[in-house]
Scaffold this active site. Structure first.
Site, PDB file in Angstrom:
ATOM      1  N   SER A   1       0.854  -1.167   0.000  1.00 15.24           N
ATOM      2  CA  SER A   1       0.000   0.000   0.000  1.00 15.24           C
ATOM      3  C   SER A   1       0.899   1.230   0.000  1.00 15.24           C
ATOM      4  O   SER A   1       2.117   1.114   0.189  1.00 15.24           O
ATOM      5  CB  SER A   1      -0.865  -0.038   1.266  1.00 15.24           C
ATOM      6  OG  SER A   1      -1.499   1.201   1.454  1.00 15.24           O
ATOM      7  N   ARG A   2       0.284   2.410  -0.163  1.00 15.47           N
ATOM      8  CA  ARG A   2       1.089   3.630  -0.017  1.00 15.47           C
ATOM      9  C   ARG A   2       1.420   3.875   1.448  1.00 15.47           C
ATOM     10  O   ARG A   2       2.277   4.673   1.764  1.00 15.47           O
ATOM     11  CB  ARG A   2       0.326   4.822  -0.598  1.00 15.47           C
ATOM     12  CG  ARG A   2       0.176   4.786  -2.114  1.00 15.47           C
ATOM     13  CD  ARG A   2      -0.867   5.765  -2.566  1.00 15.47           C
ATOM     14  NE  ARG A   2      -2.135   5.490  -1.912  1.00 15.47           N
ATOM     15  CZ  ARG A   2      -3.161   6.326  -1.854  1.00 15.47           C
ATOM     16  NH1 ARG A   2      -3.056   7.513  -2.397  1.00 15.47           N
ATOM     17  NH2 ARG A   2      -4.281   5.982  -1.240  1.00 15.47           N
TER      18      ARG A   2
ATOM     19  N   HIS B   1      -1.537   2.762 -12.874  1.00 17.63           N
ATOM     20  CA  HIS B   1      -1.285   1.419 -13.421  1.00 17.63           C
ATOM     21  C   HIS B   1       0.094   1.325 -14.077  1.00 17.63           C
ATOM     22  O   HIS B   1       0.839   0.386 -13.851  1.00 17.63           O
ATOM     23  CB  HIS B   1      -2.356   1.047 -14.460  1.00 17.63           C
ATOM     24  CG  HIS B   1      -3.692   0.730 -13.843  1.00 17.63           C
ATOM     25  ND1 HIS B   1      -4.794   0.398 -14.589  1.00 17.63           N
ATOM     26  CD2 HIS B   1      -4.108   0.696 -12.554  1.00 17.63           C
ATOM     27  CE1 HIS B   1      -5.832   0.170 -13.788  1.00 17.63           C
ATOM     28  NE2 HIS B   1      -5.428   0.361 -12.545  1.00 17.63           N
TER      29      HIS B   1
ATOM     30  N   LYS C   1      -8.159  -3.023 -15.287  1.00 16.12           N
ATOM     31  CA  LYS C   1      -8.663  -2.201 -16.375  1.00 16.12           C
ATOM     32  C   LYS C   1      -9.042  -0.841 -15.790  1.00 16.12           C
ATOM     33  O   LYS C   1      -9.264  -0.787 -14.571  1.00 16.12           O
ATOM     34  CB  LYS C   1      -9.850  -2.852 -17.078  1.00 16.12           C
ATOM     35  CG  LYS C   1     -10.948  -3.511 -16.227  1.00 16.12           C
ATOM     36  CD  LYS C   1     -11.619  -2.800 -15.115  1.00 16.12           C
ATOM     37  CE  LYS C   1     -12.473  -1.625 -15.435  1.00 16.12           C
ATOM     38  NZ  LYS C   1     -13.147  -1.057 -14.230  1.00 16.12           N
TER      39      LYS C   1
ATOM     40  N   ARG D   1     -14.431  11.052 -10.162  1.00 19.36           N
ATOM     41  CA  ARG D   1     -14.607  12.450 -10.571  1.00 19.36           C
ATOM     42  C   ARG D   1     -13.266  13.194 -10.634  1.00 19.36           C
ATOM     43  O   ARG D   1     -13.248  14.402 -10.869  1.00 19.36           O
ATOM     44  CB  ARG D   1     -15.541  13.148  -9.573  1.00 19.36           C
ATOM     45  CG  ARG D   1     -16.966  12.603  -9.561  1.00 19.36           C
ATOM     46  CD  ARG D   1     -17.805  13.190 -10.687  1.00 19.36           C
ATOM     47  NE  ARG D   1     -17.977  14.621 -10.539  1.00 19.36           N
ATOM     48  CZ  ARG D   1     -18.958  15.194  -9.851  1.00 19.36           C
ATOM     49  NH1 ARG D   1     -19.878  14.455  -9.282  1.00 19.36           N
ATOM     50  NH2 ARG D   1     -19.050  16.503  -9.762  1.00 19.36           N
TER      51      ARG D   1
ATOM     52  N   ASP E   1     -13.498   3.743 -16.626  1.00 19.62           N
ATOM     53  CA  ASP E   1     -13.898   2.812 -15.571  1.00 19.62           C
ATOM     54  C   ASP E   1     -14.970   1.838 -16.036  1.00 19.62           C
ATOM     55  O   ASP E   1     -14.888   0.634 -15.787  1.00 19.62           O
ATOM     56  CB  ASP E   1     -14.392   3.599 -14.362  1.00 19.62           C
ATOM     57  CG  ASP E   1     -14.027   2.866 -13.087  1.00 19.62           C
ATOM     58  OD1 ASP E   1     -14.867   2.104 -12.583  1.00 19.62           O
ATOM     59  OD2 ASP E   1     -12.893   3.023 -12.620  1.00 19.62           O
TER      60      ASP E   1
END
Ligand SMILES: NC(=O)c1ccc[n+]([C@@H]2O[C@H](COP(=O)([O-])OP(=O)(O)OC[C@H]3O[C@@H](n4cnc5c(N)ncnc54)[C@H](OP(=O)(O)O)[C@@H]3O)[C@@H](O)[C@H]2O)c1
Length: 346
Positions: free
Chosen positions: A39-40, A82, A100, A170, A181
């Site tokens: 994770s970050r 990605h 995706k 958004r 998406d």
């Protein structure tokens, strides 16, 4: 690449919604194990590892990429990350399954594909629809001429949300909007049947942030004499159905066409025929739902199969197909005026 034997050891990169669903489905897959998560932040990695009983948790993507006991990494960040995350893993010698939309644009996709091919590593877009046994059965039927020559494809995927201005959908910097998406599903569905279109038209309603809230697409294949009418939305709950019409009949998918349990073949002079796909090895989509799985196990099984066979690319989700889809998505964005910060690096 030499085929792998023994347990396939997965690393999961990111800890959001789909990372959790994927990890949950992977638990039912024989001879596989999630051995690490990144994770970050340390805290999020730790919490995810505890939730799913994963032995190692890293607060950086680089640490996961450097883990010698990880064979393949599942990249589940927003699309904007990605390319960076997948490239980091490929450069460290890991095979990669990447969510995706494959990347933000075709230029990024091209760079990733080149990197994987140069290194002789496995890379696949997580286009789970292409691995679904019901969809595979449909493409076989179409190839065998069940509906004649395809003339039109219709498909749509829209969710009403609400997705507020703070949501990743958004956020222009995260590759937000309906197209990448959700629109990626109808576009990929049309590509599966007809390949890359040579004509692309589109119309959209944009948000104040500059992402597409609702997009309508009209794609054309001159040589095949076919067209596709596709929609996606993050402000409206569309039917989420698909239909493929040919010169001798048509195939209709009910709601949820991108992870179907069945479809119906309609041919003049015949009763409608329903098709499902149950296999002894993997429960069919209907069986999967009954087992509490989301249907992600089919793409997981395909990755494991390819790694064991020593293949660097899946014939079900070929990289040239993912590149073609990204080019179509770029063309649609060009028509509707959606640009991401990463496009300006072109
Ligand atoms: N196949 C499917 O059915 C399916 C379904 C939903 C989504 N997806 C795809 O999967 C990807 C992730 O979607 P999601 O719904 O899981 O999103 P999400 O719930 O927002 O999770 C995304 C995760 O990515 C990490 N991340 C890395 N950089 C980030 C950044 N700059 N901002 C925010 N998060 C960042 C975060 O994990 P950390 O905090 O651990 O870093 C976050 O939890 C998207 O590309 C989406 O298209 C696929």
């Amino acid at each position: 690449m030499t085929g792998m034997s023994g347990t396939v050891r997965w690393g999961v990169l990111a800890t959001g919604g789909i990372a959790a669903a994927f990890t949950e489905d992977l638990r039912s897959m024989p001879d596989t194990e999630v051995v690490a998560v990144a994770s970050r932040t340390d805290a999020s990695a730790q919490a995810f590892a505890e939730r799913f009983g994963i032995p190692r948790a890293y607060g950086s993507w680089a640490a996961l990429a450097a883990d010698a006991e990880v064979d393949v990494v599942y990249v589940a960040t927003p699309h904007s990350a990605h390319r960076e995350a997948a490239a980091l893993c490929l450069e460290a010698g890991k095979h990669v399954l990447c969510e995706k939309a494959f990347t933000l644009n075709a230029r990024e996709a091209d760079a990733l594909v080149k990197l994987a091919r140069d290194r002789g590593l496995f890379l696949m877009e997580a286009m789970w629809t292409y691995c679904n046994p019901v969809v595979r059965r449909m493409t076989e039927l179409v190839r065998d001429g069940a509906i004649g020559e395809i003339r039109s494809v219709q498909a749509d995927f829209g969710l009403a949300g609400p997705f507020g201005p703070e949501h990743r959908l958004r956020d222009r910097a995260l590759g937000g909007g309906a197209l990448l998406d959700l629109g990626v599903y109808p576009v990929s569905f049309a590509h599966l049947l007809l390949g890359e279109p040579d004509r692309v038209q589109a119309d959209a309603v944009l948000s104040p942030e500059g992402v597409d809230l609702h997009t309508a697409m009209l794609l054309g294949w001159s040589e095949a004499g076919a067209s596709a009418l596709l929609n996606c939305s993050i402000v409206a709950d569309t039917p989420q159905t698909a239909a493929v019409t040919g010169t001798k009949g048509r195939i209709e998918f009910p709601r949820g066409f991108f992870y179907p349990e069945r479809f119906v073949l309609h041919r003049p002079g015949h009763e409608p025929e329903e098709f499902t796909a149950e296999t002894p090895e993997t429960p069919g989509a209907a069986g999967a739902a009954g087992a509490g799985l989301r249907g992600l196990q089919f793409e997981q099984a395909e990755v494991v199969r390819a790694l064991r066979a020593g293949e660097t690319e899946s014939p079900l989700v070929p990289l040239d197909g993912s590149l073609a889809v990204m080019r179509t998505l770029d063309a649609v964005r060009d028509r509707i005026g959606v640009r991401y910060p990463a496009d300006d690096l072109d």
